[in-house]
Design an enzyme around this catalytic site. Structure first.
Site, PDB file in Angstrom:
ATOM      1  N   ASN A 114      -9.616  -0.870  10.647  1.00  0.00           N
ATOM      2  CA  ASN A 114      -8.430  -0.202  10.113  1.00  0.00           C
ATOM      3  C   ASN A 114      -7.872   0.724  11.185  1.00  0.00           C
ATOM      4  O   ASN A 114      -8.568   1.636  11.637  1.00  0.00           O
ATOM      5  CB  ASN A 114      -8.803   0.612   8.877  1.00  0.00           C
TER       6      ASN A 114
ATOM      7  N   GLU B  23     -13.765  -5.654   9.172  1.00  0.00           N
ATOM      8  CA  GLU B  23     -12.400  -5.428   9.637  1.00  0.00           C
ATOM      9  C   GLU B  23     -12.299  -4.079  10.338  1.00  0.00           C
ATOM     10  O   GLU B  23     -13.179  -3.232  10.219  1.00  0.00           O
ATOM     11  CB  GLU B  23     -11.405  -5.488   8.482  1.00  0.00           C
TER      12      GLU B  23
ATOM     13  N   GLY C 213      -6.820   5.446   5.449  1.00  0.00           N
ATOM     14  CA  GLY C 213      -6.353   6.361   4.427  1.00  0.00           C
ATOM     15  C   GLY C 213      -6.736   7.801   4.734  1.00  0.00           C
ATOM     16  O   GLY C 213      -7.768   8.078   5.352  1.00  0.00           O
TER      17      GLY C 213
ATOM     18  N   ASP D  59     -15.270  -1.393   9.122  1.00  0.00           N
ATOM     19  CA  ASP D  59     -15.999  -1.635   7.879  1.00  0.00           C
ATOM     20  C   ASP D  59     -17.066  -2.701   8.108  1.00  0.00           C
ATOM     21  O   ASP D  59     -16.831  -3.686   8.823  1.00  0.00           O
ATOM     22  CB  ASP D  59     -15.045  -2.085   6.778  1.00  0.00           C
TER      23      ASP D  59
ATOM     24  N   ARG E 205     -11.184   2.906  11.873  1.00  0.00           N
ATOM     25  CA  ARG E 205     -12.375   2.847  11.024  1.00  0.00           C
ATOM     26  C   ARG E 205     -12.826   1.413  10.886  1.00  0.00           C
ATOM     27  O   ARG E 205     -12.050   0.536  10.495  1.00  0.00           O
ATOM     28  CB  ARG E 205     -12.072   3.415   9.635  1.00  0.00           C
TER      29      ARG E 205
ATOM     30  N   SER F 148      -6.784  -2.347   1.835  1.00  0.00           N
ATOM     31  CA  SER F 148      -7.111  -1.690   0.569  1.00  0.00           C
ATOM     32  C   SER F 148      -7.619  -2.649  -0.502  1.00  0.00           C
ATOM     33  O   SER F 148      -7.446  -2.414  -1.694  1.00  0.00           O
ATOM     34  CB  SER F 148      -5.899  -0.910   0.027  1.00  0.00           C
TER      35      SER F 148
ATOM     36  N   GLU G  59       0.816  -1.215   0.000  1.00  0.00           N
ATOM     37  CA  GLU G  59       0.000   0.000   0.000  1.00  0.00           C
ATOM     38  C   GLU G  59       0.853   1.271   0.000  1.00  0.00           C
ATOM     39  O   GLU G  59       0.388   2.340   0.367  1.00  0.00           O
ATOM     40  CB  GLU G  59      -0.940  -0.009   1.206  1.00  0.00           C
TER      41      GLU G  59
ATOM     42  N   TYR H 151      -9.189   4.332  -4.901  1.00  0.00           N
ATOM     43  CA  TYR H 151      -8.217   5.415  -4.878  1.00  0.00           C
ATOM     44  C   TYR H 151      -8.014   6.149  -6.205  1.00  0.00           C
ATOM     45  O   TYR H 151      -7.491   7.261  -6.214  1.00  0.00           O
ATOM     46  CB  TYR H 151      -6.856   4.880  -4.404  1.00  0.00           C
TER      47      TYR H 151
END
Length: 318
Positions: free
Chosen positions: A273, A271, A277, A257, A255, A146, A14, A216
């Site tokens: 994070n 998951e 990002g 998800d 964060r 990602s 990443e 992205y």
């Protein structure tokens, strides 16, 4: 804030996204008068952070050697406070299988899964997975982010190729029940009892393909914030995000998800994070804006919570 190093780049898959995140964070902090400097661990030794007198670090690294507890451990040894979760929480959250085990132990909902160990990926074993999880299903490397190496498998004939792709990034391969419904994400700021959930974002990707490219590098994905959920469901998702965050011992920011099953509106955690990002397409800044917090204010708030897991040992007689 003192002298601040923004860590970005790194050696993970990443790296490209991290360069975008770190550049944004660096510019934001400098615009607020913070003495912030770029620092790429792929090009410089972390020990230079101490030699150059840095007081704290903003971690804008993603993936391995940045989000998995390794950099956090090095900064603990250097005694330099850093943003985001500590060593153990970062390490556990980076491992999607271990994350699931914690969440299941805490009674939090997450899709059913099968873990294929490195020595358990023979064709016969791989073909048995859909019998357990049903079709379609998701195949992914458990230590990447990602959406790298992720495949939505529609039939038995696709299983072997999906496992081989995931295994390019990780010796173990995680197979997960597919939840048909809306994809959501919910950012959390703070630590412990002070942790708060930001507004939920609903993600509408073309043909459901919220992959690395769409995340992205295109504008094809539609993000809805407010998410347009019933009030009770929005509240449930935000509560689950905080519970998931606390159960892993996360701090600072993160964060969660989710997928929400269409037939009964049941949310499932996918998951956590711990170093999300911070690019122009990223979700935490988007949720922060919906809560009245600018990108610059968000960066400063995260930086202000930089900390260490360990406290200095008091000297004898002190």
């Amino acid at each position: 804030m003192g002298k601040v190093a923004v860590l970005f780049g790194g050696r993970s898959a990443e790296r490209e996204v991290s360069l975008m995140s770190g550049t944004g964070v660096l510019q934001a902090l400098r615009s607020l008068g913070v003495d912030a400097h770029a620092f790429d661990p792929a090009e410089r030794e972390l020990a230079e952070l101490r030699h150059e007198g840095f007081d704290r670090c903003f971690i804008a690294l993603h993936g391995r050697h940045g989000e998995d507890g390794t950099v956090q451990g090095a900064l603990e040894l250097l005694g330099i406070p850093y943003t985001g979760s500590g060593v153990m929480a970062s390490s556990v959250a980076m491992d999607k299988t271990m994350t699931k085990r914690v969440w299941l132990a805490e009674g939090l909902p997450t899709p059913r899964h099968v873990l294929l160990q490195a020595d358990g990926q023979a064709r016969e074993r791989v073909r048995e997975v859909p019998d357990t999880l049903g079709l379609p299903l998701i195949v992914k490397p458990p230590h990447e982010g990602s959406s790298i190496g992720v495949t939505k498998v529609q039939g038995y004939s696709q299983m072997q190729a999906a496992v081989q792709l995931a295994a390019r990034y990780d010796p173990e391969v995680l197979c997960e029940e597919f939840i048909d419904g809306d994809e959501l994400t919910c950012a959390v700021l703070g630590t412990g009892a002070d942790a708060v959930a930001l507004p939920v974002i609903r993600i509408a990707a073309p043909e459901g393909a919220y992959d690395y490219q769409n995340k992205y590098f295109t504008d094809d994905v539609k993000y809805h914030c407010p998410a347009g959920l019933p009030d009770a469901l929005e509240a449930q998702v935000r509560q689950l995000a905080i519970a998931a965050y606390r159960s892993l011992g996360c701090r600072g920011w993160g964060r969660a998800d989710f997928m929400v099953r269409a037939r009964d509106h049941q949310p499932f955690l996918l998951e956590m994070n711990t170093s999300p990002g911070m690019t122009g397409h990223s979700l935490v800044p988007m949720a922060a804006r919906a809560a009245g917090l600018s990108y610059e204010q968000l960066c400063l708030r995260i930086l202000a919570q930089a900390a260490l897991d360990t406290r200095p040992v008091p000297k004898e007689g002190a």
